[in-house]
Design a protein around this motif. Structure first.
Motif, PDB file in Angstrom:
ATOM      1  N   UNK A   1       0.825  -1.205   0.000  1.00  0.00           N
ATOM      2  CA  UNK A   1       0.000   0.000   0.000  1.00  0.00           C
ATOM      3  C   UNK A   1       0.861   1.259   0.000  1.00  0.00           C
ATOM      4  N   UNK A   2       0.355   2.289  -0.672  1.00  0.00           N
ATOM      5  CA  UNK A   2       1.006   3.599  -0.702  1.00  0.00           C
ATOM      6  C   UNK A   2       0.091   4.597  -0.012  1.00  0.00           C
ATOM      7  N   UNK A   3       0.663   5.441   0.833  1.00  0.00           N
ATOM      8  CA  UNK A   3      -0.116   6.393   1.623  1.00  0.00           C
ATOM      9  C   UNK A   3      -1.116   7.172   0.774  1.00  0.00           C
ATOM     10  N   UNK A   4      -2.330   7.413   1.298  1.00  0.00           N
ATOM     11  CA  UNK A   4      -3.356   8.119   0.534  1.00  0.00           C
ATOM     12  C   UNK A   4      -2.917   9.525   0.118  1.00  0.00           C
ATOM     13  N   UNK A   5      -3.324   9.904  -1.083  1.00  0.00           N
ATOM     14  CA  UNK A   5      -3.072  11.252  -1.600  1.00  0.00           C
ATOM     15  C   UNK A   5      -4.372  11.754  -2.219  1.00  0.00           C
ATOM     16  N   UNK A   6      -4.958  12.770  -1.623  1.00  0.00           N
ATOM     17  CA  UNK A   6      -6.172  13.356  -2.179  1.00  0.00           C
ATOM     18  C   UNK A   6      -7.434  12.544  -1.924  1.00  0.00           C
ATOM     19  N   UNK A   7      -7.328  11.492  -1.135  1.00  0.00           N
ATOM     20  CA  UNK A   7      -8.491  10.660  -0.795  1.00  0.00           C
ATOM     21  C   UNK A   7      -8.121   9.809   0.406  1.00  0.00           C
ATOM     22  N   UNK A   8      -9.078   9.038   0.929  1.00  0.00           N
ATOM     23  CA  UNK A   8      -8.826   8.215   2.107  1.00  0.00           C
ATOM     24  C   UNK A   8      -8.172   6.875   1.759  1.00  0.00           C
ATOM     25  N   UNK A   9      -8.351   6.432   0.516  1.00  0.00           N
ATOM     26  CA  UNK A   9      -7.880   5.094   0.133  1.00  0.00           C
ATOM     27  C   UNK A   9      -6.394   5.082  -0.199  1.00  0.00           C
ATOM     28  N   UNK A  10      -5.725   4.035   0.231  1.00  0.00           N
ATOM     29  CA  UNK A  10      -4.334   3.790  -0.151  1.00  0.00           C
ATOM     30  C   UNK A  10      -4.290   3.323  -1.605  1.00  0.00           C
ATOM     31  N   UNK A  11      -3.283   3.758  -2.352  1.00  0.00           N
ATOM     32  CA  UNK A  11      -3.084   3.192  -3.686  1.00  0.00           C
ATOM     33  C   UNK A  11      -2.212   1.940  -3.566  1.00  0.00           C
ATOM     34  N   UNK A  12      -1.934   1.302  -4.706  1.00  0.00           N
ATOM     35  CA  UNK A  12      -1.374  -0.052  -4.696  1.00  0.00           C
ATOM     36  C   UNK A  12      -0.041  -0.123  -5.429  1.00  0.00           C
TER      37      UNK A  12
END
Length: 275
Positions: A208-219
């Protein structure tokens, strides 16, 4: 006509008419998303210090931010590094859109080099002292099967799974995996459980990558590279959620989008009825 919009960090993007989605996160910003969801998660800063040449696979050239930010970060970390970038894009009108953008000052020189390129049939080739960019304009499923080299990093930036479903299947992830060096990282903005499950079934380990501009983590995904771990909560979701069903294509990578989507919905509905 696609409409231009200003994103949260002041950089501009377009709404793509075919998919009715923006090319970039409007809440993170076009530049910020490229930097924090693609370039840095793929460790371009670190790799450029270690290698004289980097081979980058860019799935979904779009408006070119991922490529331009990648070149900028690489050159900042090693002025002598050379980037060999292979991009895939379906829409040949992207250059018309790029010419309408107010490019950030720190990327203007890179974009000038990108726009100096020339079309050679269905390919566009741009070269500078810093990089060679080749863009193939075609269906990515066809193009990916024909590539015969290994890459140091993959920017996976297709439109979202709900509208561009055929680009997020187990089968296409397996093809991409075979194009990656063992330590290479694939980065994508997607937080979809179906995508994460698909990457796992294709043989990747994911993080996981820390959220940017939203609550969800990217992948992020890799074969044997070092990536941030999954949280225990996300491991449980991937294991137990009825929505953690991967999208599936056929071995020829030519199932229609709607068939892939309907097959996925059918399995999810079966799981929901059992739960």
């Amino acid at each position: 006509m696609d409409s231009k919009i200003i994103t949260a960090d002041g950089t501009e993007t377009f709404i793509n008419q075919e998919y009715n989605e923006a090319y970039h996160s409007t809440k993170a910003g076009a530049y910020t998303e490229s930097l924090l969801k693609f370039v840095l998660p793929c460790k371009i800063d670190k790799l450029s210090k270690e290698k004289e040449k980097l081979d980058i696979l860019d799935v979904g050239f779009g408006l070119g931010y991922n490529v331009a930010v990648c070149v900028k970060v690489a050159k900042e970390n090693n002025p002598d590094v050379f980037l060999n970038i292979f991009s895939i894009e379906k829409d040949t009108s992207v250059f018309e859109k790029i010419r309408q953008l107010n490019i950030p000052d720190e990327l203007k020189e890179i974009y000038r080099d990108i726009l100096k390129g020339k079309f050679e049939n269905s390919r566009y080739i741009a070269e500078s002292n810093s990089f060679r960019l080749e863009i193939v304009f075609d269906d990515a499923r066809k193009v990916l099967k024909k590539i015969n080299k290994k890459f140091d990093a993959v920017f996976y930036d297709a439109f979202s799974p709900k509208v561009n479903t055929e680009m997020w299947t187990v089968e296409i992830f397996r093809v991409v995996k075979d194009l990656m060096k063992e330590e290479a990282v694939l980065s994508t903005y997607s937080a979809s459980l179906a995508v994460r499950k698909g990457l796992l079934e294709a043989g990747f380990k994911i993080g996981l990558v820390e959220p940017v501009g939203r609550k969800s983590y990217s992948t992020v995904a890799t074969i044997k590279g070092d990536i941030p771990p999954l949280t225990e909560k996300e491991k449980t979701r991937i294991e137990k959620s009825p929505y953690a069903v991967p999208y599936r294509d056929n071995e020829h990578l030519n199932l229609p989008r709607e068939v892939i989507k309907e097959n996925w919905k059918s399995i999810v509905n079966q799981k929901l009825r059992k739960s």
